[in-house]
Write a protein that holds these residues in place. Structure first.
Motif, PDB file in Angstrom:
ATOM      1  N   MET A  23     -17.542  31.475  -8.075  1.00  0.00           N
ATOM      2  CA  MET A  23     -16.740  30.636  -6.963  1.00  0.00           C
ATOM      3  C   MET A  23     -17.472  31.251  -5.772  1.00  0.00           C
ATOM      4  SD  MET A  23     -12.894  30.325  -8.640  1.00  0.00           S
ATOM      5  CE  MET A  23     -12.310  29.635  -7.077  1.00  0.00           C
ATOM      6  N   ALA A  24     -17.195  32.724  -5.361  1.00  0.00           N
ATOM      7  CA  ALA A  24     -17.671  33.145  -4.189  1.00  0.00           C
ATOM      8  C   ALA A  24     -19.166  32.782  -4.007  1.00  0.00           C
ATOM      9  CB  ALA A  24     -17.616  34.656  -4.380  1.00  0.00           C
ATOM     10  N   ILE A  25     -20.075  32.961  -5.157  1.00  0.00           N
ATOM     11  CA  ILE A  25     -21.573  32.618  -4.691  1.00  0.00           C
ATOM     12  C   ILE A  25     -21.737  31.202  -4.327  1.00  0.00           C
ATOM     13  CG2 ILE A  25     -23.812  32.448  -5.855  1.00  0.00           C
ATOM     14  CD1 ILE A  25     -22.876  35.166  -7.659  1.00  0.00           C
ATOM     15  N   ILE A  40     -13.986  27.631   5.167  1.00  0.00           N
ATOM     16  CA  ILE A  40     -13.620  27.303   3.728  1.00  0.00           C
ATOM     17  C   ILE A  40     -14.062  28.334   2.915  1.00  0.00           C
ATOM     18  CG2 ILE A  40     -13.805  25.714   1.726  1.00  0.00           C
ATOM     19  CD1 ILE A  40     -12.045  24.804   4.346  1.00  0.00           C
ATOM     20  N   ARG A  41     -15.446  28.916   3.049  1.00  0.00           N
ATOM     21  CA  ARG A  41     -16.323  29.921   2.477  1.00  0.00           C
ATOM     22  C   ARG A  41     -15.107  31.177   2.642  1.00  0.00           C
ATOM     23  NH1 ARG A  41     -20.622  31.737   5.580  1.00  0.00           N
ATOM     24  NH2 ARG A  41     -18.798  32.315   6.834  1.00  0.00           N
ATOM     25  N   ASP A  42     -14.898  31.495   3.608  1.00  0.00           N
ATOM     26  CA  ASP A  42     -14.246  32.731   4.156  1.00  0.00           C
ATOM     27  C   ASP A  42     -12.819  32.627   3.376  1.00  0.00           C
ATOM     28  OD1 ASP A  42     -16.374  33.298   5.584  1.00  0.00           O
ATOM     29  OD2 ASP A  42     -15.385  33.054   7.498  1.00  0.00           O
ATOM     30  N   ARG A  43     -11.988  31.484   3.244  1.00  0.00           N
ATOM     31  CA  ARG A  43     -10.766  31.596   2.811  1.00  0.00           C
ATOM     32  C   ARG A  43     -10.806  31.731   1.377  1.00  0.00           C
ATOM     33  NH1 ARG A  43      -7.609  26.291   4.474  1.00  0.00           N
ATOM     34  NH2 ARG A  43      -6.122  27.541   2.967  1.00  0.00           N
ATOM     35  N   ILE A  44     -12.011  31.070   0.715  1.00  0.00           N
ATOM     36  CA  ILE A  44     -12.003  31.074  -0.778  1.00  0.00           C
ATOM     37  C   ILE A  44     -12.254  32.691  -1.143  1.00  0.00           C
ATOM     38  CG2 ILE A  44     -13.648  30.728  -2.726  1.00  0.00           C
ATOM     39  CD1 ILE A  44     -13.735  28.012  -1.422  1.00  0.00           C
ATOM     40  N   VAL A  45     -13.096  33.303  -0.521  1.00  0.00           N
ATOM     41  CA  VAL A  45     -13.538  34.801  -0.668  1.00  0.00           C
ATOM     42  C   VAL A  45     -12.317  35.696  -0.456  1.00  0.00           C
ATOM     43  CG1 VAL A  45     -14.843  36.580   0.102  1.00  0.00           C
ATOM     44  CG2 VAL A  45     -16.029  34.430  -0.320  1.00  0.00           C
ATOM     45  N   SER A  46     -11.587  35.484   0.846  1.00  0.00           N
ATOM     46  CA  SER A  46     -10.204  36.151   0.864  1.00  0.00           C
ATOM     47  C   SER A  46      -9.345  36.075  -0.083  1.00  0.00           C
ATOM     48  CB  SER A  46      -9.564  35.679   2.380  1.00  0.00           C
ATOM     49  OG  SER A  46      -8.667  36.385   2.681  1.00  0.00           O
ATOM     50  N   GLY A  52      -7.538  40.851  -6.157  1.00  0.00           N
ATOM     51  CA  GLY A  52      -8.237  41.891  -6.707  1.00  0.00           C
ATOM     52  C   GLY A  52      -9.455  41.446  -7.572  1.00  0.00           C
ATOM     53  N   LEU A  53      -9.986  40.244  -7.513  1.00  0.00           N
ATOM     54  CA  LEU A  53     -11.122  39.695  -7.917  1.00  0.00           C
ATOM     55  C   LEU A  53     -12.461  40.345  -7.321  1.00  0.00           C
ATOM     56  CD1 LEU A  53      -9.498  36.323  -8.910  1.00  0.00           C
ATOM     57  CD2 LEU A  53     -10.058  38.185 -10.540  1.00  0.00           C
ATOM     58  N   PRO A  54     -13.394  40.207  -7.960  1.00  0.00           N
ATOM     59  CA  PRO A  54     -14.793  40.488  -7.483  1.00  0.00           C
ATOM     60  C   PRO A  54     -15.389  39.449  -6.877  1.00  0.00           C
ATOM     61  CG  PRO A  54     -15.055  40.449  -9.768  1.00  0.00           C
ATOM     62  CD  PRO A  54     -13.673  40.185  -9.577  1.00  0.00           C
ATOM     63  N   VAL A  55     -16.124  39.554  -5.782  1.00  0.00           N
ATOM     64  CA  VAL A  55     -16.718  38.367  -5.357  1.00  0.00           C
ATOM     65  C   VAL A  55     -18.252  38.575  -4.803  1.00  0.00           C
ATOM     66  CG1 VAL A  55     -14.612  37.714  -3.904  1.00  0.00           C
ATOM     67  CG2 VAL A  55     -16.085  39.265  -3.095  1.00  0.00           C
ATOM     68  N   SER A  56     -18.787  39.390  -5.734  1.00  0.00           N
ATOM     69  CA  SER A  56     -20.410  39.714  -5.584  1.00  0.00           C
ATOM     70  C   SER A  56     -20.794  40.269  -6.839  1.00  0.00           C
ATOM     71  CB  SER A  56     -20.531  40.675  -4.405  1.00  0.00           C
ATOM     72  OG  SER A  56     -20.055  42.005  -4.623  1.00  0.00           O
TER      73      SER A  56
END
Length: 108
Positions: A23-25, A40-46, A52-56
């Motif tokens: 999702m983050a990618i 929107i990208r920033d909100r999703i990643v945040s 506590g989920l990984p984003v990379s």
């Protein structure tokens, strides 16, 4: 793309964690392609980080690309990616296989 992360890890990354990374990618790549607002990208990643989920990932775009080629969403010469438009609203982005690796790279 999340399923590609899961497969590359030989399933040591949980399904939920892999989906979060995917999702983050996708959110990062979609914003880089100017198909969704960077906010929107920033909100999703945040939100993902908040829970506590990984984003990379350390996997390369080439590795994720190879995994994506075997994903069930591939038909003919395209892969259907579910990408954010706004929070709570997505669309199907039909991506040519030859453009998929660069899309993934934009999100890493």
């Amino acid at each position: 793309i999340g399923h590609g992360v899961e497969a590359q890890s030989d399933f040591t990354i949980t399904h939920g964690q892999a989906v979060a990374i995917g999702m983050a990618i996708v959110a990062k790549a979609t914003a880089a392609c100017r198909e969704c607002d960077p906010e929107i990208r920033d909100r999703i990643v945040s939100i993902l980080k908040k829970f506590g989920l990984p984003v990379s990932t350390d996997y390369t775009s080439a590795e994720l690309y190879q995994s994506a080629l075997s994903d069930k969403k591939q038909m003919g010469g395209t892969v259907n990616l579910i990408v954010p438009k706004t929070i709570g609203s997505c669309w199907i982005r039909k991506t040519k296989v030859e453009n998929l690796e660069s899309f993934i790279k934009a999100g890493l």
